[in-house]
Design a protein around this motif. Structure first.
Motif, mmCIF file in Angstrom:
data_model
loop_
_atom_site.group_PDB
_atom_site.id
_atom_site.type_symbol
_atom_site.label_atom_id
_atom_site.label_comp_id
_atom_site.label_asym_id
_atom_site.label_seq_id
_atom_site.Cartn_x
_atom_site.Cartn_y
_atom_site.Cartn_z
ATOM 1 N N GLU A 62 0.818 -1.223 0.000
ATOM 2 C CA GLU A 62 0.000 0.000 0.000
ATOM 3 C C GLU A 62 0.854 1.278 0.000
ATOM 4 O O GLU A 62 0.568 2.233 -0.737
ATOM 5 C CB GLU A 62 -0.948 0.010 1.204
ATOM 6 N N TYR A 65 2.532 1.727 -3.354
ATOM 7 C CA TYR A 65 1.534 2.175 -4.335
ATOM 8 C C TYR A 65 1.249 3.666 -4.161
ATOM 9 O O TYR A 65 1.185 4.412 -5.145
ATOM 10 C CB TYR A 65 0.258 1.359 -4.151
ATOM 11 N N GLY A 138 -4.506 9.523 0.151
ATOM 12 C CA GLY A 138 -4.003 8.563 -0.827
ATOM 13 C C GLY A 138 -3.602 9.173 -2.153
ATOM 14 O O GLY A 138 -3.219 8.454 -3.077
#
Length: 298
Positions: A62, A65, A138
């Protein structure tokens, strides 16, 4: 590192399948797979899990990414800055917006922005505070229009509104003067998006009330319709109320319970030229409670 490969990876993960990602990118599935495999070989890391059900991130990747998405975003900002240097504003803005702002205030601002900057594409993602903050963290959003800003971000107030009560037309509170939050105690409540860190959740926490939730809905439109049908009352904000039509009474509290929405973004120094231009225009169109005067009954 080739950022095209990273963009292929991002599209595959977000689309969930190679089929959908390849179609959107205009490439073959085998070509898409080769590009992602090449990136994995370069990084010496398996980034995704391929299965019959689709594509998902490999466990524990994660943070990698997120970093790859940030690299892609920084390249995009660089391209925008180069274009700005040559006198053209271009690129893409992804704006997260609280539902009430997305349907009432935002369209007018986006229209004016698009007329001034036709080479900037805009995507709107609506949601509640929690989900929008997660997307901003994110790297999926350039900014988020929310009610309760967390620490560590820059926040620019743009909309002042107020909490209101939605009542069926024949409700016992319809003629009550000096309506207080405590008057809602022990009354059946229609609650949109309960416990999702919304401004409605915050209203009940601040006023130390535990609502009797008779019905839960996924959005304000359905809550409004259920109030119109006489199934209970609901709490929302005035800005949201402006976008809905029906046989519902909208009542203010006395004194008014104000609510402020603003644009949340990472440190403004890292914002793209398009984001800075949008922020300036948004501040120009700042909406006050006085602008909404007369839209509720005491």
């Amino acid at each position: 590192m080739n950022t095209d490969k990273i963009s292929y990876l991002i599209e595959a993960v977000e689309s969930g399948t190679f089929t959908a990602a390849a179609e959107k990118l205009g490439v073959t599935q085998s070509g898409l797979n080769r590009q992602i495999s090449s990136l994995e070989e370069e990084l010496k890391t398996t980034l995704i899990v391929r299965s019959r059900k689709g594509v998902r991130l490999a466990r524990g990747t994660e943070k990698i990414y997120a970093r790859l998405k940030a690299i892609c975003r920084q390249e995009s900002i660089l391209r925008e800055e180069l274009a700005e240097f040559h006198g053209v504003l271009c690129g893409e803005l992804v704006i997260g917006a609280y539902y009430s702002a997305a349907v009432s205030w935002l369209p007018k601002v986006v229209k004016e922005f698009s007329l001034k900057h036709p080479y900037v594409s805009i995507k709107i993602v609506d949601g509640v505070d929690r989900s929008l903050i997660e997307k901003l963290d994110g790297g999926e959003l350039d900014c988020a229009i929310i009610a309760n800003p967390p620490k560590g971000y820059d926040w620019y107030p743009i909309i002042e509104t107020e909490y209101v009560v939605w009542l069926p037309p024949d409700h016992q509170l319809k003629d009550k003067k000096d309506l207080k939050p405590s008057d809602l105690s022990d009354l059946p409540m229609v609650y949109p998006r309960a416990h999702e860190d919304t401004d409605i959740d915050n209203f009940f926490v601040v006023n130390k009330l535990k609502p009797i939730v008779k019905f839960e809905t996924k959005g304000p439109s359905s809550a409004y319709a259920m109030v119109a049908a006489g199934l209970g009352i609901s709490v929302n904000n005035l800005l949201q109320s402006r976008s809905l039509k029906g046989n519902v009474l909208v009542r203010s509290f006395s004194p008014r319970k104000k609510l402020e929405l603003g644009i949340l973004l990472p440190p403004v120094e890292s914002a793209s030229p398009a984001m800075l231009a949008f922020l300036a225009l948004a501040q120009k169109h700042r909406l006050t409670l006085a602008d909404q005067a007369g839209e509720t009954e005491p």
